[in-house]
Motif scaffolding. Structure first.
Motif, PDB file in Angstrom:
ATOM      1  N   ILE A   1      30.280 -16.867  12.420  1.00 20.05           N
ATOM      2  CA  ILE A   1      30.246 -17.542  11.113  1.00 20.05           C
ATOM      3  C   ILE A   1      30.219 -16.597   9.904  1.00 20.05           C
ATOM      4  O   ILE A   1      30.385 -17.056   8.791  1.00 20.05           O
ATOM      5  CB  ILE A   1      29.068 -18.551  10.980  1.00 20.05           C
ATOM      6  N   ILE A   2      30.055 -15.294  10.123  1.00 22.74           N
ATOM      7  CA  ILE A   2      29.894 -14.448   8.937  1.00 22.74           C
ATOM      8  C   ILE A   2      31.201 -13.771   8.500  1.00 22.74           C
ATOM      9  O   ILE A   2      32.086 -13.529   9.305  1.00 22.74           O
ATOM     10  CB  ILE A   2      28.790 -13.370   9.133  1.00 22.74           C
ATOM     11  N   ASN A   3      31.315 -13.502   7.191  1.00 24.09           N
ATOM     12  CA  ASN A   3      32.446 -12.751   6.647  1.00 24.09           C
ATOM     13  C   ASN A   3      32.090 -11.291   6.446  1.00 24.09           C
ATOM     14  O   ASN A   3      32.943 -10.432   6.321  1.00 24.09           O
ATOM     15  CB  ASN A   3      32.853 -13.259   5.244  1.00 24.09           C
ATOM     16  N   HIS A   4      30.788 -11.045   6.358  1.00 20.12           N
ATOM     17  CA  HIS A   4      30.349  -9.750   5.867  1.00 20.12           C
ATOM     18  C   HIS A   4      29.051  -9.384   6.595  1.00 20.12           C
ATOM     19  O   HIS A   4      28.260 -10.268   6.894  1.00 20.12           O
ATOM     20  CB  HIS A   4      30.088  -9.899   4.366  1.00 20.12           C
ATOM     21  N   VAL A   5      28.861  -8.112   6.883  1.00 17.46           N
ATOM     22  CA  VAL A   5      27.618  -7.732   7.558  1.00 17.46           C
ATOM     23  C   VAL A   5      26.829  -6.717   6.723  1.00 17.46           C
ATOM     24  O   VAL A   5      27.399  -5.776   6.165  1.00 17.46           O
ATOM     25  CB  VAL A   5      27.903  -7.226   9.001  1.00 17.46           C
ATOM     26  N   ILE A   6      25.534  -7.010   6.581  1.00 16.32           N
ATOM     27  CA  ILE A   6      24.629  -6.069   5.915  1.00 16.32           C
ATOM     28  C   ILE A   6      23.585  -5.681   6.953  1.00 16.32           C
ATOM     29  O   ILE A   6      22.917  -6.534   7.518  1.00 16.32           O
ATOM     30  CB  ILE A   6      23.940  -6.715   4.690  1.00 16.32           C
ATOM     31  N   MET A   7      23.510  -4.364   7.230  1.00 18.94           N
ATOM     32  CA  MET A   7      22.598  -3.897   8.263  1.00 18.94           C
ATOM     33  C   MET A   7      21.486  -3.084   7.601  1.00 18.94           C
ATOM     34  O   MET A   7      21.767  -2.258   6.726  1.00 18.94           O
ATOM     35  CB  MET A   7      23.398  -3.026   9.235  1.00 18.94           C
ATOM     36  N   ILE A   8      20.267  -3.358   8.004  1.00 16.44           N
ATOM     37  CA  ILE A   8      19.124  -2.677   7.392  1.00 16.44           C
ATOM     38  C   ILE A   8      18.258  -2.062   8.489  1.00 16.44           C
ATOM     39  O   ILE A   8      18.139  -2.631   9.576  1.00 16.44           O
ATOM     40  CB  ILE A   8      18.325  -3.680   6.493  1.00 16.44           C
ATOM     41  N   ASP A   9      17.716  -0.890   8.217  1.00 18.91           N
ATOM     42  CA  ASP A   9      16.829  -0.238   9.185  1.00 18.91           C
ATOM     43  C   ASP A   9      15.787   0.562   8.408  1.00 18.91           C
ATOM     44  O   ASP A   9      16.137   1.289   7.471  1.00 18.91           O
ATOM     45  CB  ASP A   9      17.647   0.690  10.098  1.00 18.91           C
ATOM     46  N   HIS A  10      14.520   0.423   8.771  1.00 20.87           N
ATOM     47  CA  HIS A  10      13.432   1.102   8.050  1.00 20.87           C
ATOM     48  C   HIS A  10      13.555   0.910   6.544  1.00 20.87           C
ATOM     49  O   HIS A  10      13.355   1.858   5.770  1.00 20.87           O
ATOM     50  CB  HIS A  10      13.435   2.606   8.377  1.00 20.87           C
ATOM     51  N   GLY A  11      13.949  -0.283   6.117  1.00 25.65           N
ATOM     52  CA  GLY A  11      14.039  -0.582   4.690  1.00 25.65           C
ATOM     53  C   GLY A  11      15.285  -0.076   3.998  1.00 25.65           C
ATOM     54  O   GLY A  11      15.505  -0.362   2.823  1.00 25.65           O
ATOM     55  N   HIS A  12      16.157   0.674   4.715  1.00 22.03           N
ATOM     56  CA  HIS A  12      17.393   1.195   4.099  1.00 22.03           C
ATOM     57  C   HIS A  12      18.588   0.350   4.511  1.00 22.03           C
ATOM     58  O   HIS A  12      18.704  -0.007   5.689  1.00 22.03           O
ATOM     59  CB  HIS A  12      17.720   2.614   4.596  1.00 22.03           C
TER      60      HIS A  12
ATOM     61  N   GLY B   1       0.858  -1.183   0.000  1.00 19.91           N
ATOM     62  CA  GLY B   1       0.000   0.000   0.000  1.00 19.91           C
ATOM     63  C   GLY B   1       0.893   1.232   0.000  1.00 19.91           C
ATOM     64  O   GLY B   1       1.790   1.341  -0.836  1.00 19.91           O
ATOM     65  N   LYS B   2       0.696   2.111   0.978  1.00 21.50           N
ATOM     66  CA  LYS B   2       1.517   3.327   1.013  1.00 21.50           C
ATOM     67  C   LYS B   2       2.795   3.122   1.819  1.00 21.50           C
ATOM     68  O   LYS B   2       3.690   3.969   1.814  1.00 21.50           O
ATOM     69  CB  LYS B   2       0.711   4.484   1.639  1.00 21.50           C
ATOM     70  N   PHE B   3       2.860   1.988   2.542  1.00 22.26           N
ATOM     71  CA  PHE B   3       4.004   1.755   3.429  1.00 22.26           C
ATOM     72  C   PHE B   3       5.184   1.156   2.654  1.00 22.26           C
ATOM     73  O   PHE B   3       5.032   0.187   1.909  1.00 22.26           O
ATOM     74  CB  PHE B   3       3.567   0.811   4.556  1.00 22.26           C
ATOM     75  N   THR B   4       6.363   1.766   2.821  1.00 21.27           N
ATOM     76  CA  THR B   4       7.556   1.259   2.134  1.00 21.27           C
ATOM     77  C   THR B   4       8.344   0.357   3.081  1.00 21.27           C
ATOM     78  O   THR B   4       8.924   0.827   4.062  1.00 21.27           O
ATOM     79  CB  THR B   4       8.449   2.441   1.678  1.00 21.27           C
TER      80      THR B   4
ATOM     81  N   PHE C   1      22.649 -10.751   7.973  1.00 18.01           N
ATOM     82  CA  PHE C   1      21.649  -9.740   7.607  1.00 18.01           C
ATOM     83  C   PHE C   1      20.972  -9.322   8.910  1.00 18.01           C
ATOM     84  O   PHE C   1      20.216 -10.103   9.498  1.00 18.01           O
ATOM     85  CB  PHE C   1      20.650 -10.379   6.641  1.00 18.01           C
ATOM     86  N   VAL C   2      21.316  -8.125   9.398  1.00 17.68           N
ATOM     87  CA  VAL C   2      20.825  -7.733  10.721  1.00 17.68           C
ATOM     88  C   VAL C   2      20.062  -6.411  10.668  1.00 17.68           C
ATOM     89  O   VAL C   2      20.256  -5.607   9.755  1.00 17.68           O
ATOM     90  CB  VAL C   2      21.981  -7.632  11.747  1.00 17.68           C
ATOM     91  N   GLY C   3      19.225  -6.230  11.663  1.00 13.68           N
ATOM     92  CA  GLY C   3      18.416  -5.018  11.740  1.00 13.68           C
ATOM     93  C   GLY C   3      17.270  -5.265  12.694  1.00 13.68           C
ATOM     94  O   GLY C   3      16.926  -6.422  12.941  1.00 13.68           O
ATOM     95  N   PRO C   4      16.675  -4.201  13.224  1.00 10.66           N
ATOM     96  CA  PRO C   4      15.610  -4.382  14.222  1.00 10.66           C
ATOM     97  C   PRO C   4      14.358  -5.021  13.629  1.00 10.66           C
ATOM     98  O   PRO C   4      14.253  -5.163  12.402  1.00 10.66           O
ATOM     99  CB  PRO C   4      15.323  -2.955  14.685  1.00 10.66           C
ATOM    100  N   ASN C   5      13.401  -5.377  14.485  1.00  8.83           N
ATOM    101  CA  ASN C   5      12.130  -5.934  14.025  1.00  8.83           C
ATOM    102  C   ASN C   5      11.489  -4.986  13.026  1.00  8.83           C
ATOM    103  O   ASN C   5      11.477  -3.772  13.249  1.00  8.83           O
ATOM    104  CB  ASN C   5      11.161  -6.134  15.202  1.00  8.83           C
ATOM    105  N   GLY C   6      10.991  -5.546  11.940  1.00  8.26           N
ATOM    106  CA  GLY C   6      10.289  -4.732  10.946  1.00  8.26           C
ATOM    107  C   GLY C   6      11.204  -3.955  10.018  1.00  8.26           C
ATOM    108  O   GLY C   6      10.745  -3.115   9.244  1.00  8.26           O
ATOM    109  N   ALA C   7      12.525  -4.237  10.048  1.00 13.95           N
ATOM    110  CA  ALA C   7      13.483  -3.477   9.235  1.00 13.95           C
ATOM    111  C   ALA C   7      13.374  -3.794   7.743  1.00 13.95           C
ATOM    112  O   ALA C   7      13.725  -2.964   6.900  1.00 13.95           O
ATOM    113  CB  ALA C   7      14.907  -3.765   9.707  1.00 13.95           C
ATOM    114  N   GLY C   8      12.891  -4.986   7.423  1.00 13.76           N
ATOM    115  CA  GLY C   8      12.758  -5.364   6.018  1.00 13.76           C
ATOM    116  C   GLY C   8      13.579  -6.587   5.617  1.00 13.76           C
ATOM    117  O   GLY C   8      13.716  -6.877   4.421  1.00 13.76           O
TER     118      GLY C   8
END
Ligand SMILES: Nc1ncnc2c1ncn2[C@@H]1O[C@H](COP(=O)(O)OP(=O)(O)OP(=O)(O)O)[C@@H](O)[C@H]1O
Ligand SMILES: [Mg+2]
Length: 315
Positions: free
Chosen positions: A201-212, A16-19, A36-43
């Motif tokens: 176990i990870i080599n690389h970190v991808i952090m996401i927040d509010h879809g970014h 809908g309108k929510f990204t 792949f890390v980020g808070p609840n609802g990060a995407g």
């Protein structure tokens, strides 16, 4: 052949309108494990579902090797263990894996062979004929992991494979993932909230927040970048050392040691060595601290809240 296993270009997903996912571009290289890390609802789950072709992006494109998202070629390369798996209530473990194997396109003979291999590999043989819906949470996660490997994919998407498990089961799942990565040279995108575990176990970190995407970096680079310059020091006369340094550096005392916190770490090291030499002290310890994934996460998230809207891309 593309040099990336997965590539997302400017992917946005709106409900809908929510990204939920906002202009995400990521590239995963073969043979690496990405946290792949980020808070609840990060995407996180939404992004994984897009890679799996289960959701279509509102904008943007992506590929799995040379195959556009959601094509049979892309699906063949991907194994997926979703955040929540529902099992058919009357299927035994062996029936479920066999069924998933046939759905993945294996012939009946191949499906039987592969099911037996995975029951062995995941230590599930003695439970093969029990109803999988009645399994414990940890065993269900194992079956879900086994299922993700059924067609020998090159890339695994594991959405919180250790959620709600006790520490022993979490370790067991992570050990299994580590073994799979080593033996099969897999690429893995693994999401989790238990950051200290991911770190192993990870080599690389991808952090996401509010879809970014707010951080996309090799783990060592990320730790280096955010290192506040923490130096733990212990000498034969800490009081004397502090007398000389306290006016210039921030510090606190931690179990008899001095914990300095500065961005001028190289100068501090020189100063300490100079004082130790001039005052004829014994240097018992001089240790630079490596940032944990947990504190990295906290630092970045705190920064995000402070500078809302001011996003660092591919930091
Ligand atoms: N089908 C849907 N319809 C509407 N909104 C959705 C849908 N799926 C996800 N969302 C919303 O999109 C946002 C991102 O959700 P997503 O499940 O990807 O987060 P996540 O990072 O996986 O979170 P968690 O750590 O809690 O699993 C959330 O605000 C969620 O409510
Ligand atoms: Mg999720």
């Amino acid at each position: 052949m593309s040099e990336y296993c997965i590539e997302l270009k400017n992917v946005t997903k709106k409900f809908g309108k929510f990204t939920a996912v906002d202009d995400v571009s990521i590239r995963l290289e073969p043979g690496k494990v990405y946290g792949f890390v980020g808070p609840n609802g990060a995407g996180k789950s939404t992004t994984m579902a897009i890679i799996m072709g289960a959701l279509f992006p509102t904008k943007g494109t992506g590929r799995v090797f040379d195959h556009p998202l959601a094509t049979p070629g892309a699906l063949k390369e991907l194994g997926y263990s979703p955040e929540f798996t529902s099992f058919y209530s009357d299927m035994s473990c062996v029936e479920y894996l066999y069924y998933m194997a046939t759905l993945a396109g294996l012939s009946s003979d191949e499906a039987i062979k592969r099911t037996n291999e995975l029951l062995d590999q995941f230590d599930l043989k003695q439970h093969a004929n029990r109803k999988v819906a009645k399994f414990s949470t940890g065993m269900k996660k194992k079956v879900s992991l086994a299922q993700s490997m059924i067609h020998r994919p090159k890339v695994l998407l594991l959405d919180e494979p250790t959620a709600n498990l006790d520490p022993t089961s979490r370790q067991e799942i992570l050990d299994t993932v580590r073994k799979m990565v080593e033996e099969e040279n897999l690429t893995v995108l693994i999401s989790s909230h238990v950051l200290t575990e991911l770190e192993t176990i990870i080599n690389h970190v991808i952090m996401i927040d509010h879809g970014h995407i707010i951080l996309d970096a090799p783990i060592h680079e990320a730790q280096e970048k955010f290192k506040q310059g923490i130096l733990l020091v212990d000498t034969s006369n800490n009081d004397l050392l502090l007398e000389k340094l306290a006016s210039r550096y921030e510090y606190r005392i931690e179990e008899e040691d001095i914990r300095f916190n500065t961005i001028e770490i190289e100068q501090l090291k020189k100063d300490i060595v100079g004082i130790v030499y001039n005052e004829n002290l014994t240097l018992n310890m001089l240790k630079e601290e490596v940032l944990s994934l947990d504190s990295l996460y906290k630092q970045i998230m705190e920064g995000e809240t402070k500078n809302e809207g001011n996003i660092q891309k591919n930091a």
